[in-house]
Design a protein around this motif. Structure first.
Motif, short mmCIF file in Angstrom:
data_model
loop_
_atom_site.label_atom_id
_atom_site.label_comp_id
_atom_site.label_asym_id
_atom_site.label_seq_id
_atom_site.Cartn_x
_atom_site.Cartn_y
_atom_site.Cartn_z
N CYS A 211 -7.47 -8.32 1.40
CA CYS A 211 -6.43 -7.53 2.07
C CYS A 211 -6.81 -6.05 2.08
O CYS A 211 -6.69 -5.37 3.10
CB CYS A 211 -5.08 -7.72 1.36
SG CYS A 211 -4.30 -9.31 1.64
N ILE A 212 -7.28 -5.55 0.93
CA ILE A 212 -7.71 -4.15 0.86
C ILE A 212 -8.87 -3.90 1.81
O ILE A 212 -8.90 -2.89 2.53
CB ILE A 212 -8.12 -3.78 -0.59
CG1 ILE A 212 -6.91 -3.86 -1.53
CG2 ILE A 212 -8.73 -2.38 -0.63
CD1 ILE A 212 -7.25 -3.68 -3.00
N ALA A 213 -9.83 -4.82 1.83
CA ALA A 213 -11.01 -4.66 2.69
C ALA A 213 -10.61 -4.54 4.16
O ALA A 213 -11.13 -3.68 4.89
CB ALA A 213 -11.95 -5.85 2.50
N LEU A 264 -6.47 7.79 1.50
CA LEU A 264 -6.03 7.05 2.68
C LEU A 264 -4.56 6.68 2.57
O LEU A 264 -4.11 6.21 1.52
CB LEU A 264 -6.86 5.77 2.84
CG LEU A 264 -8.39 5.92 2.95
CD1 LEU A 264 -9.04 4.56 3.04
CD2 LEU A 264 -8.76 6.78 4.14
N GLN A 265 -3.85 6.88 3.66
CA GLN A 265 -2.48 6.39 3.72
C GLN A 265 -2.52 4.89 4.00
O GLN A 265 -3.20 4.44 4.92
CB GLN A 265 -1.69 7.11 4.81
CG GLN A 265 -0.22 6.72 4.85
CD GLN A 265 0.57 7.53 5.87
OE1 GLN A 265 0.02 8.42 6.51
NE2 GLN A 265 1.85 7.24 6.00
N MET A 266 -1.79 4.12 3.20
CA MET A 266 -1.83 2.67 3.34
C MET A 266 -0.73 2.18 4.27
O MET A 266 0.37 2.74 4.29
CB MET A 266 -1.67 2.00 1.97
CG MET A 266 -2.79 2.30 0.99
SD MET A 266 -2.57 1.42 -0.59
CE MET A 266 -1.13 2.28 -1.27
N PRO A 267 -0.98 1.09 5.01
CA PRO A 267 0.07 0.49 5.83
C PRO A 267 1.07 -0.27 4.95
O PRO A 267 0.74 -0.67 3.82
CB PRO A 267 -0.71 -0.47 6.74
CG PRO A 267 -1.92 -0.82 5.95
CD PRO A 267 -2.27 0.41 5.17
N ILE A 268 2.25 -0.48 5.46
CA ILE A 268 3.31 -1.13 4.68
C ILE A 268 2.91 -2.52 4.18
O ILE A 268 3.18 -2.85 3.01
CB ILE A 268 4.62 -1.20 5.52
CG1 ILE A 268 5.16 0.23 5.72
CG2 ILE A 268 5.67 -2.08 4.84
CD1 ILE A 268 6.36 0.30 6.65
N LEU A 274 0.21 -4.89 -2.79
CA LEU A 274 -0.19 -4.26 -4.04
C LEU A 274 0.98 -4.16 -5.02
O LEU A 274 0.80 -4.30 -6.24
CB LEU A 274 -0.77 -2.87 -3.77
CG LEU A 274 -2.13 -2.86 -3.05
CD1 LEU A 274 -2.56 -1.43 -2.70
CD2 LEU A 274 -3.21 -3.52 -3.91
N THR A 275 2.16 -3.91 -4.51
CA THR A 275 3.35 -3.86 -5.37
C THR A 275 3.58 -5.22 -6.03
O THR A 275 3.85 -5.30 -7.24
CB THR A 275 4.59 -3.47 -4.54
OG1 THR A 275 4.38 -2.18 -3.95
CG2 THR A 275 5.84 -3.41 -5.42
N CYS A 294 -8.49 -5.25 -8.69
CA CYS A 294 -9.01 -6.61 -8.49
C CYS A 294 -9.94 -6.96 -9.64
O CYS A 294 -11.11 -6.57 -9.64
CB CYS A 294 -9.75 -6.71 -7.15
SG CYS A 294 -8.72 -6.39 -5.71
N GLY A 295 -9.42 -7.63 -10.63
CA GLY A 295 -10.25 -8.06 -11.75
C GLY A 295 -9.74 -7.64 -13.11
O GLY A 295 -10.15 -8.20 -14.12
#
Length: 379
Positions: A211-213, A264-268, A274-275, A294-295
């Motif tokens: 998802c992050i990638a 970087l501003q993250m999308p919702i 992540l929450t 991650c890990g």
């Protein structure tokens, strides 16, 4: 390299002995002894002798192997460890293997043209020639090595520039692989289903990694290095990278270049993912914000990531792309929506927007359509 005062004089000037100890190109200990009259004359003699040792004496015997050892030693404190290891691998395999014992002064156009032909004829394990990009990378590493020789005064000019870099052929450029938004939805749905059906909640790390990638376009090493402390509300700070391919333990370093340090501003959707993931980690005994996203206490293994990548793609019924291609997928999505190339370069951490444009300009099909539509109106 002292200057000794001796008994005696000449024309009213004190006699001095100038003695210099040094190692020649073969590593043998050498000494030069000279006499000069006058303090300033002795210092001038010392400077001239040092210059001769640095240029004429080493250059007469210095081999490519000798230059390589000095070059790597000087580069060690200038570049990231992973970058240095890559340079060493390329130079050892493609330059020192065929040319290492040759003396620098004997590297001429004829020898270097034969070297280029040697590189052209190398085949991969699959029987294909080295890619143009790889051949040009080899040339660049070799050129940098010889430029160092020029800088140190061992050779007067770089002989490799006369033969030129490897040139492009008429072979079509390999098509870039990436997922469309719809393909990614299928992929990530398969990843989530695997995590939900697993008794090991560590499976969620792989889901979150991909998802992050896709949502940020971060490099693999940058994702490995992310900690929970790097999240500040809706912003994600990229300040480090991890390399796993070096001998020994993982290496945490600064990112690839200065521009790679970015926020970087993250999308919702990613914020929600992540929450949710952090809530899982908070159940872990000893959890703190220094845990990897991650890990946890140790980044995910590259081999495991590759296996999961293939598994999710197969379960989703779509093609398998490389992990780095998720970065291309991120760019493809933004480019097709007309996002400015400078913003894409910033998000990717590129130091030069030209590199971004050269790599991704073909992902702007809608601009071409707009241009044709404008021209179509002229009748």
């Amino acid at each position: 390299m002292p200057i000794y005062k001796m008994k005696g004089s000449k024309n009213g000037k004190q006699k001095y002995r100038v003695r210099i100890n040094y190692q020649d190109a073969s590593g043998n200990n050498r000494q030069i002894d000279r006499v000069a009259y006058g303090n300033s004359e002795a210092k001038d003699l010392e400077r001239r002798l040092l210059y001769e040792i640095k240029t004429e004496i080493p250059a007469a015997r210095l081999t490519l192997n000798d230059l390589y050892n000095e070059y790597i030693a000087s580069k060690k404190n200038e570049v990231r460890e992973s970058t240095l290891e890559k340079s060493k691998e390329i130079l050892n395999k493609y330059v020192l293997k065929p040319l290492g014992a040759d003396q620098l002064k004997k590297l001429n156009t004829q020898i270097l043209n034969k070297w280029k032909l040697y590189i052209e004829n190398i085949q991969t394990k699959k029987g294909a020639p080295l890619s143009l990009k790889m051949r040009q990378n080899i040339y660049s590493e070799f050129r940098a090595l010889l430029n160092f020789g020029v800088k140190m005064g061992y050779i007067s000019k770089n002989p490799l520039t006369a033969v030129g870099n490897f040139k492009s052929t008429l072979t079509p450029q390999k098509e870039m692989n990436y997922y469309t938004a719809d393909e990614f939805k299928l992929f990530i749905a398969a990843a989530r289903e695997d995590a939900e059906n697993s008794s090991d909640w560590g499976e969620w790390d792989y889901y979150v990694f991909f998802c992050i990638a896709f949502y940020t376009g971060l490099r693999k090493g940058e994702i490995h290095a992310l900690k929970w402390s790097d999240i500040d509300g809706e912003y994600l700070k990229v300040t480090r990278s991890i390399t796993q391919k070096l001998k020994g333990e993982d290496r945490e370093t600064a990112p690839k270049n200065k521009s790679s340090i970015r926020t970087l501003q993250m999308p919702i959707p990613l914020i929600d993912i992540l929450t949710e993931h952090k809530a899982r980690y908070k159940q872990f005994r000893g959890f703190n914000d220094d845990f990897r996203i991650c890990g946890g206490t140790r980044p995910l293994r590259d081999t495991s990531l590759q296996n999961k990548n293939k598994k999710y793609a197969k379960e989703a019924g779509i093609k398998t792309i490389r992990i780095h291609d998720f970065r291309h997928s991120h760019v493809s999505l933004l480019a097709n929506e007309g996002i400015n190339i400078q913003e894409i370069a910033r998000r990717l951490g590129h130091s030069d927007v030209t590199m971004t444009w050269n790599t991704y300009s073909h992902l702007y099909p809608r601009e071409e359509e707009r241009a044709v539509n404008i021209l179509n109106k002229i009748v």
